[in-house]
Design a protein around this motif. Structure first.
Motif, PDB file in Angstrom:
ATOM      1  N   PHE A  87       0.854  -1.177   0.000  1.00  0.00           N
ATOM      2  CA  PHE A  87       0.000   0.000   0.000  1.00  0.00           C
ATOM      3  C   PHE A  87       0.896   1.234   0.000  1.00  0.00           C
ATOM      4  O   PHE A  87       1.836   1.318   0.789  1.00  0.00           O
ATOM      5  CB  PHE A  87      -0.900   0.018   1.241  1.00  0.00           C
ATOM      6  N   ARG A  88       0.595   2.184  -0.872  1.00  0.00           N
ATOM      7  CA  ARG A  88       1.377   3.422  -0.982  1.00  0.00           C
ATOM      8  C   ARG A  88       0.432   4.612  -1.129  1.00  0.00           C
ATOM      9  O   ARG A  88      -0.760   4.460  -1.302  1.00  0.00           O
ATOM     10  CB  ARG A  88       2.272   3.399  -2.219  1.00  0.00           C
ATOM     11  N   ASP A  89       1.040   5.775  -1.122  1.00  0.00           N
ATOM     12  CA  ASP A  89       0.359   7.032  -1.396  1.00  0.00           C
ATOM     13  C   ASP A  89      -0.645   7.374  -0.302  1.00  0.00           C
ATOM     14  O   ASP A  89      -0.391   7.140   0.859  1.00  0.00           O
ATOM     15  CB  ASP A  89      -0.273   7.015  -2.787  1.00  0.00           C
ATOM     16  N   ASN A  90      -1.797   7.885  -0.701  1.00  0.00           N
ATOM     17  CA  ASN A  90      -2.739   8.433   0.280  1.00  0.00           C
ATOM     18  C   ASN A  90      -4.026   7.638   0.391  1.00  0.00           C
ATOM     19  O   ASN A  90      -5.040   8.159   0.812  1.00  0.00           O
ATOM     20  CB  ASN A  90      -3.059   9.889  -0.077  1.00  0.00           C
ATOM     21  N   GLY A  91      -4.012   6.390   0.023  1.00  0.00           N
ATOM     22  CA  GLY A  91      -5.217   5.574   0.073  1.00  0.00           C
ATOM     23  C   GLY A  91      -5.480   5.006   1.456  1.00  0.00           C
ATOM     24  O   GLY A  91      -5.060   5.551   2.474  1.00  0.00           O
ATOM     25  N   GLU A  92      -6.169   3.892   1.460  1.00  0.00           N
ATOM     26  CA  GLU A  92      -6.492   3.200   2.704  1.00  0.00           C
ATOM     27  C   GLU A  92      -5.864   1.815   2.701  1.00  0.00           C
ATOM     28  O   GLU A  92      -5.705   1.196   1.656  1.00  0.00           O
ATOM     29  CB  GLU A  92      -8.000   3.076   2.864  1.00  0.00           C
ATOM     30  N   ILE A  93      -5.552   1.366   3.902  1.00  0.00           N
ATOM     31  CA  ILE A  93      -5.065   0.005   4.101  1.00  0.00           C
ATOM     32  C   ILE A  93      -6.214  -0.771   4.719  1.00  0.00           C
ATOM     33  O   ILE A  93      -6.874  -0.281   5.638  1.00  0.00           O
ATOM     34  CB  ILE A  93      -3.873  -0.025   5.068  1.00  0.00           C
ATOM     35  N   TYR A  94      -6.424  -1.948   4.234  1.00  0.00           N
ATOM     36  CA  TYR A  94      -7.465  -2.788   4.806  1.00  0.00           C
ATOM     37  C   TYR A  94      -6.885  -4.155   5.120  1.00  0.00           C
ATOM     38  O   TYR A  94      -5.879  -4.566   4.561  1.00  0.00           O
ATOM     39  CB  TYR A  94      -8.651  -2.905   3.849  1.00  0.00           C
ATOM     40  N   SER A  95      -7.540  -4.835   6.007  1.00  0.00           N
ATOM     41  CA  SER A  95      -7.123  -6.167   6.416  1.00  0.00           C
ATOM     42  C   SER A  95      -8.091  -7.186   5.842  1.00  0.00           C
ATOM     43  O   SER A  95      -9.298  -7.051   6.029  1.00  0.00           O
ATOM     44  CB  SER A  95      -7.113  -6.258   7.945  1.00  0.00           C
ATOM     45  N   SER A  96      -7.560  -8.194   5.148  1.00  0.00           N
ATOM     46  CA  SER A  96      -8.439  -9.252   4.647  1.00  0.00           C
ATOM     47  C   SER A  96      -8.809 -10.227   5.769  1.00  0.00           C
ATOM     48  O   SER A  96      -9.849 -10.854   5.733  1.00  0.00           O
ATOM     49  CB  SER A  96      -7.781 -10.003   3.490  1.00  0.00           C
ATOM     50  N   GLN A  97      -7.948 -10.338   6.781  1.00  0.00           N
ATOM     51  CA  GLN A  97      -8.202 -11.240   7.902  1.00  0.00           C
ATOM     52  C   GLN A  97      -9.194 -10.635   8.903  1.00  0.00           C
ATOM     53  O   GLN A  97      -9.925 -11.357   9.571  1.00  0.00           O
ATOM     54  CB  GLN A  97      -6.894 -11.554   8.638  1.00  0.00           C
ATOM     55  N   PHE A  98      -9.147  -9.303   9.012  1.00  0.00           N
ATOM     56  CA  PHE A  98      -9.980  -8.590   9.990  1.00  0.00           C
ATOM     57  C   PHE A  98     -10.731  -7.489   9.258  1.00  0.00           C
ATOM     58  O   PHE A  98     -10.261  -6.349   9.182  1.00  0.00           O
ATOM     59  CB  PHE A  98      -9.108  -8.021  11.113  1.00  0.00           C
ATOM     60  N   PRO A  99     -11.898  -7.798   8.690  1.00  0.00           N
ATOM     61  CA  PRO A  99     -12.603  -6.847   7.825  1.00  0.00           C
ATOM     62  C   PRO A  99     -13.034  -5.552   8.524  1.00  0.00           C
ATOM     63  O   PRO A  99     -13.353  -4.579   7.850  1.00  0.00           O
ATOM     64  CB  PRO A  99     -13.817  -7.633   7.326  1.00  0.00           C
ATOM     65  N   PHE A 100     -13.006  -5.524   9.825  1.00  0.00           N
ATOM     66  CA  PHE A 100     -13.367  -4.312  10.549  1.00  0.00           C
ATOM     67  C   PHE A 100     -12.204  -3.325  10.660  1.00  0.00           C
ATOM     68  O   PHE A 100     -12.351  -2.246  11.210  1.00  0.00           O
ATOM     69  CB  PHE A 100     -13.906  -4.659  11.952  1.00  0.00           C
TER      70      PHE A 100
END
Length: 150
Positions: free
Chosen positions: A125-138
């Motif tokens: 993940f780079r720049d100004n986006g969001e990071i999400y977890s596939s293991q922990f969807p919350f």
């Protein structure tokens, strides 16, 4: 004595810990920050991840965490980068840490390693986006908030 980490390193640790705490409201998981010992197994060295998530509260004792956390985050610094990318990554993979994040402040990048069939696969993940977890969807974190300096 090991020198302390930089103010920016500590700022990122605090940012991530706070963001995780917000994501965990009404969840059984808890977030912890260093210095707190994690005992991966009886024969392994003790590690102190910058940030870690534990969803089974019976793993937590007065001495720290017994067994692998569910998610571990290390913030790179020049003195720890090799160890975080190699030695710790191997230990976390071997002991079943479901997700391992490496935050690189120099490049404003986060590498997320997902445990699949006992091996890590990576997503960057780079720049100004969001990071999400596939293991922990919350869990969804803003890159801007992770790297915020104030």
């Amino acid at each position: 004595m090991t020198p302390s980490s930089s103010w920016y390193h500590q700022s990122i640790v605090l940012n991530v810990g706070s963001l995780f705490k917000g994501c965990l409201k009404d969840k059984s998981c808890r977030v912890f920050t260093a210095p707190l010992d994690v005992f991966l197994s009886e024969e392994e060295d003790v590690v102190q991840p910058d940030v870690f998530l534990v969803c089974d509260k019976t793993r937590m004792t007065s001495k720290g965490c017994n067994g692998a956390p569910d998610l571990v985050i290390e913030v790179l610094s020049p003195s720890t980068a090799f160890k975080d990318r190699n030695i710790k990554k191997e230990k976390y993979e071997k002991h079943g840490v479901k997700e391992y994040w490496i935050i690189d402040p120099a490049y404003r990048m986060v590498e997320v390693f997902y445990l699949t069939e006992n091996r890590y696969t990576a997503q960057e993940f780079r720049d100004n986006g969001e990071i999400y977890s596939s293991q922990f969807p919350f869990i969804t974190l803003s890159m801007d908030l992770i790297f915020a300096e104030d």
